[in-house]
Design a protein around this motif. Sequence first.
Motif, PDB file in Angstrom:
ATOM      1  N   CYS A  60       0.862  -1.193   0.000  1.00 50.07           N
ATOM      2  CA  CYS A  60       0.000   0.000   0.000  1.00 50.07           C
ATOM      3  C   CYS A  60       0.893   1.235   0.000  1.00 50.07           C
ATOM      4  CB  CYS A  60      -0.928  -0.007   1.208  1.00 50.07           C
ATOM      5  SG  CYS A  60      -2.138   1.352   1.231  1.00 50.07           S
ATOM      6  N   PRO A  61       1.490   1.553  -1.150  1.00 50.00           N
ATOM      7  CA  PRO A  61       2.372   2.721  -1.226  1.00 50.00           C
ATOM      8  C   PRO A  61       1.629   3.989  -0.819  1.00 50.00           C
ATOM      9  CG  PRO A  61       2.563   1.373  -3.193  1.00 50.00           C
ATOM     10  CD  PRO A  61       1.386   0.839  -2.427  1.00 50.00           C
ATOM     11  N   GLY A  62       2.346   4.840  -0.125  1.00 42.60           N
ATOM     12  CA  GLY A  62       1.735   6.082   0.344  1.00 42.60           C
ATOM     13  C   GLY A  62       1.449   6.094   1.823  1.00 42.60           C
ATOM     14  N   LEU A  63       1.388   4.904   2.428  1.00 47.12           N
ATOM     15  CA  LEU A  63       1.254   4.863   3.880  1.00 47.12           C
ATOM     16  C   LEU A  63       2.514   5.445   4.524  1.00 47.12           C
ATOM     17  CD1 LEU A  63      -0.314   1.335   4.465  1.00 47.12           C
ATOM     18  CD2 LEU A  63      -1.390   3.546   4.924  1.00 47.12           C
ATOM     19  N   PRO A  64       2.400   6.070   5.685  1.00 45.96           N
ATOM     20  CA  PRO A  64       1.284   6.044   6.628  1.00 45.96           C
ATOM     21  C   PRO A  64       0.170   7.074   6.382  1.00 45.96           C
ATOM     22  CG  PRO A  64       3.113   7.219   7.608  1.00 45.96           C
ATOM     23  CD  PRO A  64       3.601   6.690   6.280  1.00 45.96           C
ATOM     24  N   ASN A  65       0.254   7.880   5.330  1.00 43.13           N
ATOM     25  CA  ASN A  65      -0.815   8.838   5.046  1.00 43.13           C
ATOM     26  C   ASN A  65      -2.127   8.080   4.811  1.00 43.13           C
ATOM     27  OD1 ASN A  65      -2.623  10.625   3.610  1.00 43.13           O
ATOM     28  ND2 ASN A  65      -0.873  11.978   3.303  1.00 43.13           N
ATOM     29  N   TRP A  66      -3.174   8.461   5.501  1.00 42.51           N
ATOM     30  CA  TRP A  66      -4.442   7.755   5.445  1.00 42.51           C
ATOM     31  C   TRP A  66      -5.044   7.734   4.041  1.00 42.51           C
ATOM     32  CZ3 TRP A  66      -9.147   9.895   3.947  1.00 42.51           C
ATOM     33  CH2 TRP A  66      -9.168  11.290   3.770  1.00 42.51           C
TER      34      TRP A  66
ATOM     35  N   LEU B  29      -5.040   4.702   1.760  1.00 42.48           N
ATOM     36  CA  LEU B  29      -6.002   3.623   1.947  1.00 42.48           C
ATOM     37  C   LEU B  29      -7.146   3.692   0.945  1.00 42.48           C
ATOM     38  CD1 LEU B  29      -6.171   3.613   5.852  1.00 42.48           C
ATOM     39  CD2 LEU B  29      -4.831   2.106   4.370  1.00 42.48           C
ATOM     40  N   LYS B  30      -7.368   4.849   0.346  1.00 38.29           N
ATOM     41  CA  LYS B  30      -8.418   4.985  -0.659  1.00 38.29           C
ATOM     42  C   LYS B  30      -8.080   4.192  -1.921  1.00 38.29           C
ATOM     43  CE  LYS B  30     -10.406   9.459   0.668  1.00 38.29           C
ATOM     44  NZ  LYS B  30     -11.814   9.006   0.679  1.00 38.29           N
ATOM     45  N   ASP B  31      -6.783   4.003  -2.167  1.00 39.27           N
ATOM     46  CA  ASP B  31      -6.355   3.331  -3.384  1.00 39.27           C
ATOM     47  C   ASP B  31      -5.969   1.870  -3.172  1.00 39.27           C
ATOM     48  OD1 ASP B  31      -6.620   5.723  -4.900  1.00 39.27           O
ATOM     49  OD2 ASP B  31      -4.637   6.379  -4.200  1.00 39.27           O
ATOM     50  N   CYS B  32      -5.814   1.474  -1.924  1.00 39.19           N
ATOM     51  CA  CYS B  32      -5.329   0.102  -1.717  1.00 39.19           C
ATOM     52  C   CYS B  32      -6.044  -0.608  -0.577  1.00 39.19           C
ATOM     53  CB  CYS B  32      -3.823   0.113  -1.456  1.00 39.19           C
ATOM     54  SG  CYS B  32      -3.352   1.008   0.029  1.00 39.19           S
ATOM     55  N   ALA B  33      -7.306  -0.289  -0.387  1.00 38.37           N
ATOM     56  CA  ALA B  33      -8.070  -0.987   0.649  1.00 38.37           C
ATOM     57  C   ALA B  33      -8.063  -2.490   0.410  1.00 38.37           C
ATOM     58  CB  ALA B  33      -9.499  -0.462   0.697  1.00 38.37           C
ATOM     59  N   ASP B  34      -8.070  -2.897  -0.873  1.00 40.45           N
ATOM     60  CA  ASP B  34      -8.121  -4.323  -1.185  1.00 40.45           C
ATOM     61  C   ASP B  34      -6.867  -5.059  -0.732  1.00 40.45           C
ATOM     62  OD1 ASP B  34      -6.539  -3.032  -3.065  1.00 40.45           O
ATOM     63  OD2 ASP B  34      -7.165  -4.318  -4.722  1.00 40.45           O
ATOM     64  N   ALA B  35      -5.773  -4.332  -0.497  1.00 42.28           N
ATOM     65  CA  ALA B  35      -4.558  -4.974   0.003  1.00 42.28           C
ATOM     66  C   ALA B  35      -4.762  -5.507   1.414  1.00 42.28           C
ATOM     67  CB  ALA B  35      -3.386  -3.994  -0.019  1.00 42.28           C
ATOM     68  N   PHE B  36      -5.757  -4.983   2.111  1.00 49.27           N
ATOM     69  CA  PHE B  36      -6.054  -5.399   3.486  1.00 49.27           C
ATOM     70  C   PHE B  36      -7.286  -6.296   3.549  1.00 49.27           C
ATOM     71  CE2 PHE B  36      -3.569  -1.534   3.818  1.00 49.27           C
ATOM     72  CZ  PHE B  36      -2.671  -1.837   4.827  1.00 49.27           C
ATOM     73  N   ALA B  37      -7.735  -6.773   2.386  1.00 49.73           N
ATOM     74  CA  ALA B  37      -8.932  -7.607   2.343  1.00 49.73           C
ATOM     75  C   ALA B  37      -8.655  -9.004   2.882  1.00 49.73           C
ATOM     76  CB  ALA B  37      -9.450  -7.697   0.910  1.00 49.73           C
ATOM     77  N   THR B  38      -9.689  -9.628   3.396  1.00 48.93           N
ATOM     78  CA  THR B  38      -9.665 -11.035   3.784  1.00 48.93           C
ATOM     79  C   THR B  38     -10.758 -11.738   2.980  1.00 48.93           C
ATOM     80  OG1 THR B  38     -11.271 -10.757   5.570  1.00 48.93           O
ATOM     81  CG2 THR B  38      -8.945 -10.402   6.116  1.00 48.93           C
ATOM     82  N   PRO B  39     -10.775 -13.062   2.935  1.00 46.31           N
ATOM     83  CA  PRO B  39     -11.838 -13.747   2.195  1.00 46.31           C
ATOM     84  C   PRO B  39     -13.238 -13.327   2.639  1.00 46.31           C
ATOM     85  CG  PRO B  39     -10.094 -15.289   2.731  1.00 46.31           C
ATOM     86  CD  PRO B  39      -9.753 -14.007   3.428  1.00 46.31           C
TER      87      PRO B  39
ATOM     88  N   LEU C 221     -14.613   9.249   6.248  1.00 45.03           N
ATOM     89  CA  LEU C 221     -13.451   9.372   5.365  1.00 45.03           C
ATOM     90  C   LEU C 221     -13.612   8.569   4.071  1.00 45.03           C
ATOM     91  CD1 LEU C 221     -10.565   9.247   8.008  1.00 45.03           C
ATOM     92  CD2 LEU C 221     -11.438  11.251   6.794  1.00 45.03           C
ATOM     93  N   GLU C 222     -14.781   7.953   3.914  1.00 41.07           N
ATOM     94  CA  GLU C 222     -15.123   7.226   2.690  1.00 41.07           C
ATOM     95  C   GLU C 222     -14.064   6.175   2.345  1.00 41.07           C
ATOM     96  OE1 GLU C 222     -15.663  10.412  -0.103  1.00 41.07           O
ATOM     97  OE2 GLU C 222     -17.686  10.858   0.616  1.00 41.07           O
ATOM     98  N   LEU C 223     -13.769   5.353   3.347  1.00 39.18           N
ATOM     99  CA  LEU C 223     -12.791   4.286   3.182  1.00 39.18           C
ATOM    100  C   LEU C 223     -13.509   2.966   2.897  1.00 39.18           C
ATOM    101  CD1 LEU C 223     -10.402   5.099   6.176  1.00 39.18           C
ATOM    102  CD2 LEU C 223     -10.109   5.728   3.759  1.00 39.18           C
ATOM    103  N   ASP C 224     -12.999   2.207   1.953  1.00 39.83           N
ATOM    104  CA  ASP C 224     -13.603   0.922   1.595  1.00 39.83           C
ATOM    105  C   ASP C 224     -13.114  -0.165   2.539  1.00 39.83           C
ATOM    106  OD1 ASP C 224     -15.056   1.975  -0.556  1.00 39.83           O
ATOM    107  OD2 ASP C 224     -13.330   1.777  -1.906  1.00 39.83           O
ATOM    108  N   PHE C 225     -13.442   0.017   3.812  1.00 39.10           N
ATOM    109  CA  PHE C 225     -13.060  -0.936   4.850  1.00 39.10           C
ATOM    110  C   PHE C 225     -14.297  -1.401   5.601  1.00 39.10           C
ATOM    111  CE2 PHE C 225      -8.812   0.446   4.098  1.00 39.10           C
ATOM    112  CZ  PHE C 225      -7.960  -0.476   4.684  1.00 39.10           C
TER     113      PHE C 225
END
Length: 310
Positions: A121-127, A130-140, A166-170
């Motif tokens: 998730c390039p760009g972290l730790p800036n929150w 997470l808008k561009d890489c929420a799927d990197a933290f996905a589980t089944p 914050l309109e995060l896909d989490f």
Amino acid sequence: MKYISVAAAALMTAFPAWAQDSSDPIKLTLHDWSGQLITTTLMGEVLKQAGNNVEYVQADYIAQFAGLKTGDLHVAMEIWETTGREAMDEAFATGNVVNMGETGMQAIEEWWYPAYMAERCPGLPNWEALKDCADAFATPETAPMGRYLGGPVTWGGFDEERVEALELDFEVVHAGTDAALFAELEAAYQRQDPIMLWVYSPHWAPTKYEGHYVEFPPYSPECYSDPSVGVNPDMAYDCGKPRGPIWKVGWKGVAEKWPNAAKTIENFHITNEEMGKMVAEVDLDGKSVDETVAAWMDANKDVWSAWIVK
């Protein structure tokens, strides 16, 4: 008839008899994380050494304020600035609950990720990353949404509100217990699996594991109360969590009923480092809370003895 000299009378006036504590038990609240159990047990054992009776009462972190207001509960040893400020302020405003001072520990509670997730998730730790890489933290269970593993529901924290504002896909999933929360971190870290979770300090986890806290927009009280403040003009909680002291709070009647104990509680002071070591002994080394507290007291008699007021 015996007469008291003027000088003796003056001395009696200048040095009144010390107030005596009630023999009734002081009810200290216990919650569901190791550090709080250690802090409270340590305080209770010191009060016993001072001659007080102590009763430990299991209580919900936020709901306990109802008992503190009525005097059914007496002292809560860990109210975190990060998650307890609103409940504290409301309780203080009633006049029935009082601040008994800082514990000496400084609190951080925030979203945390292992260092290996930074590459995914390039760009972290800036929150905003997470808008561009929420799927990197996905589980089944949550895919394609990322999963955020929060603490037990009773801890508060406004994570659902933060995700929405914050309109995060989490998807926020709450661990059932403190132990379950860090067991998931342990398992994920060993397998290098994706994970984003609630990590707090003082605790052993941010020392044992390499990782970082997400940098959300800075917290302000207005961010939590005024939707127009923050990056989302229509919703509150569009910022990070507050940071600051861990407080001791109590029923207003404690100082009157147990005056010496109240001063002893106010004198309690311990550091993040000391607490982190004791939590590690319980959570990692398998020692009981009682064993850990007893060992600390044996090694630090001069410290806790100085807290006691008689």
